[in-house]
Design a protein around this motif. Structure first.
Motif, short mmCIF file in Angstrom:
data_model
loop_
_atom_site.label_atom_id
_atom_site.label_comp_id
_atom_site.label_asym_id
_atom_site.label_seq_id
_atom_site.Cartn_x
_atom_site.Cartn_y
_atom_site.Cartn_z
N ASN A 82 -9.93 -42.03 -22.60
CA ASN A 82 -11.01 -41.94 -21.62
C ASN A 82 -12.16 -42.82 -22.07
O ASN A 82 -12.70 -42.63 -23.16
CB ASN A 82 -11.49 -40.49 -21.48
CG ASN A 82 -10.42 -39.60 -20.92
OD1 ASN A 82 -9.70 -39.99 -20.00
ND2 ASN A 82 -10.29 -38.41 -21.46
N VAL A 83 -12.55 -43.77 -21.23
CA VAL A 83 -13.65 -44.67 -21.54
C VAL A 83 -14.95 -43.93 -21.28
O VAL A 83 -15.17 -43.39 -20.19
CB VAL A 83 -13.56 -45.96 -20.71
CG1 VAL A 83 -14.74 -46.87 -20.99
CG2 VAL A 83 -12.25 -46.68 -21.00
N LEU A 84 -15.81 -43.90 -22.30
CA LEU A 84 -17.07 -43.15 -22.20
C LEU A 84 -18.25 -44.02 -21.79
O LEU A 84 -19.21 -43.52 -21.22
CB LEU A 84 -17.36 -42.47 -23.54
CG LEU A 84 -16.29 -41.50 -24.03
CD1 LEU A 84 -16.63 -41.00 -25.41
CD2 LEU A 84 -16.14 -40.35 -23.06
N GLY A 85 -18.20 -45.30 -22.12
CA GLY A 85 -19.32 -46.15 -21.75
C GLY A 85 -19.25 -47.51 -22.42
O GLY A 85 -18.42 -47.77 -23.28
N ARG A 86 -20.15 -48.37 -22.00
CA ARG A 86 -20.23 -49.73 -22.53
C ARG A 86 -21.05 -49.72 -23.81
O ARG A 86 -22.02 -48.98 -23.94
CB ARG A 86 -20.89 -50.61 -21.48
CG ARG A 86 -21.04 -52.05 -21.88
CD ARG A 86 -21.58 -52.84 -20.68
NE ARG A 86 -22.03 -54.15 -21.07
CZ ARG A 86 -21.23 -55.17 -21.34
NH1 ARG A 86 -19.94 -55.02 -21.23
NH2 ARG A 86 -21.72 -56.33 -21.70
N VAL A 87 -20.67 -50.58 -24.75
CA VAL A 87 -21.42 -50.73 -26.01
C VAL A 87 -22.11 -52.08 -25.98
O VAL A 87 -21.47 -53.12 -25.87
CB VAL A 87 -20.49 -50.62 -27.24
CG1 VAL A 87 -21.27 -50.88 -28.51
CG2 VAL A 87 -19.84 -49.27 -27.31
N THR A 88 -23.42 -52.05 -26.07
CA THR A 88 -24.21 -53.26 -26.16
C THR A 88 -24.73 -53.36 -27.59
O THR A 88 -24.58 -52.43 -28.39
CB THR A 88 -25.40 -53.21 -25.17
OG1 THR A 88 -26.22 -52.10 -25.52
CG2 THR A 88 -24.91 -53.07 -23.74
N VAL A 89 -25.37 -54.47 -27.90
CA VAL A 89 -25.96 -54.63 -29.23
C VAL A 89 -27.03 -53.56 -29.46
O VAL A 89 -27.14 -52.99 -30.55
CB VAL A 89 -26.53 -56.06 -29.41
CG1 VAL A 89 -27.29 -56.20 -30.72
CG2 VAL A 89 -25.43 -57.10 -29.33
N GLY A 90 -27.82 -53.26 -28.41
CA GLY A 90 -28.85 -52.22 -28.53
C GLY A 90 -28.26 -50.84 -28.82
O GLY A 90 -28.75 -50.10 -29.67
N ARG A 91 -27.18 -50.49 -28.10
CA ARG A 91 -26.54 -49.19 -28.35
C ARG A 91 -25.90 -49.13 -29.72
O ARG A 91 -25.92 -48.10 -30.39
CB ARG A 91 -25.49 -48.90 -27.28
CG ARG A 91 -26.10 -48.46 -25.99
CD ARG A 91 -25.04 -47.91 -25.06
NE ARG A 91 -25.68 -47.43 -23.84
CZ ARG A 91 -25.03 -46.86 -22.87
NH1 ARG A 91 -23.73 -46.69 -22.95
NH2 ARG A 91 -25.67 -46.45 -21.80
N ALA A 92 -25.31 -50.24 -30.15
CA ALA A 92 -24.72 -50.29 -31.49
C ALA A 92 -25.80 -50.14 -32.55
O ALA A 92 -25.60 -49.46 -33.57
CB ALA A 92 -23.95 -51.59 -31.68
N ALA A 93 -26.97 -50.76 -32.31
CA ALA A 93 -28.08 -50.62 -33.27
C ALA A 93 -28.58 -49.19 -33.30
O ALA A 93 -28.87 -48.65 -34.37
CB ALA A 93 -29.22 -51.57 -32.88
N LEU A 94 -28.65 -48.55 -32.13
CA LEU A 94 -29.09 -47.16 -32.07
C LEU A 94 -28.10 -46.22 -32.80
O LEU A 94 -28.52 -45.34 -33.55
CB LEU A 94 -29.25 -46.73 -30.61
CG LEU A 94 -29.88 -45.37 -30.36
CD1 LEU A 94 -31.30 -45.34 -30.93
CD2 LEU A 94 -29.89 -45.07 -28.87
N ALA A 95 -26.81 -46.44 -32.58
CA ALA A 95 -25.81 -45.62 -33.27
C ALA A 95 -25.85 -45.88 -34.77
O ALA A 95 -25.73 -44.95 -35.59
CB ALA A 95 -24.42 -45.93 -32.73
N GLY A 96 -26.04 -47.14 -35.16
CA GLY A 96 -26.17 -47.47 -36.59
C GLY A 96 -27.40 -46.84 -37.20
O GLY A 96 -27.37 -46.36 -38.34
N ALA A 97 -28.50 -46.80 -36.44
CA ALA A 97 -29.73 -46.17 -36.94
C ALA A 97 -29.52 -44.68 -37.16
O ALA A 97 -29.99 -44.13 -38.16
CB ALA A 97 -30.88 -46.41 -35.96
N ALA A 98 -28.81 -44.04 -36.26
CA ALA A 98 -28.56 -42.60 -36.40
C ALA A 98 -27.71 -42.31 -37.64
O ALA A 98 -28.04 -41.41 -38.44
CB ALA A 98 -27.88 -42.07 -35.15
N SER A 99 -26.62 -43.06 -37.82
CA SER A 99 -25.78 -42.80 -39.00
C SER A 99 -26.49 -43.22 -40.28
O SER A 99 -26.37 -42.55 -41.31
CB SER A 99 -24.42 -43.50 -38.87
OG SER A 99 -24.59 -44.89 -38.81
N GLY A 100 -27.27 -44.28 -40.23
CA GLY A 100 -28.04 -44.70 -41.40
C GLY A 100 -29.12 -43.69 -41.75
O GLY A 100 -29.41 -43.45 -42.93
#
Length: 189
Positions: A82-100
């Motif tokens: 199931n595709v949940l959504g598109r990944v942009t550079v901004g979303r990837a940065a946000l996800a990286g910030a959360a895990s970091g």
């Protein structure tokens, strides 16, 4: 005087020819080997979804059936993504910030507990530094992907049907109980 005996081929007469050390003995019955070859099983019911199969086994359990001799087997498996959504550079940065941030919080707590400085400032500093570095690495990783896999998804295995399988020697009891369950379900409808 004895007559020489022709060696027989294995399986020709059911005997095993003698070897250099004599006639091999039949191995003893090993309980572990018997466990590898379980008793024959029988399908007593099939259901279109796992919840119904689970309810059937729960009904068997409620009626004192030996459910340790029961299995639920899904057949005709397929992988569904199931595709949940598109990944942009901004979303990837946000996800990286959360895990970091989580990693930075862990390091900050570690240094805060064992350091001489103010532990609150060390924890906050670790959290902030972790979030910044996580955002940077997340954005770089997404930018370097070159547009491949620009989406997030969740994968799951799904079966077309679920069979309730029981040992053959208790199959009749399971069938009787599941028939009673079906009667109760059709009477409630």
């Amino acid at each position: 005087m004895t007559t020489p005996v022709e060696p027989t081929m294995p399986g020709a007469s059911g005997t095993v020819p003698p070897g250099p050390t004599g006639v091999p003995a039949t191995p003893a019955v090993d309980p572990a080997a018997q466990a590898q070859h379980p008793a024959p099983t029988v399908s007593v019911a099939t259901y279109p979804n796992y919840l119904q199969a689970q309810q059937a086994v729960d009904y068997l359990s409620d009626n004192k059936f030996p459910v340790e001799r029961t299995s639920i087997i899904g057949t005709d498996l397929r992988l569904v993504e199931n595709v949940l959504g598109r990944v942009t550079v901004g979303r990837a940065a946000l996800a990286g910030a959360a895990s970091g941030a989580w990693f930075g919080l862990f390091i900050g707590i570690f240094f805060g507990l064992f350091g001489n400085s103010s532990w609150v400032s060390v924890i906050l500093l670790g959290l902030i530094i972790g979030a910044v570095w996580g955002a940077i690495f997340g954005a770089i990783a997404q930018a370097m992907s070159g547009g491949r896999r620009d989406f997030t998804s969740r994968s799951s295995l799904q079966a077309a049907q679920y069979a309730v399988i029981v040992d053959a020697d208790v199959a009749d009891g399971a069938r009787q109980l599941l028939t009673r369950l079906n009667w109760q379900a059709s009477g409630a409808s």
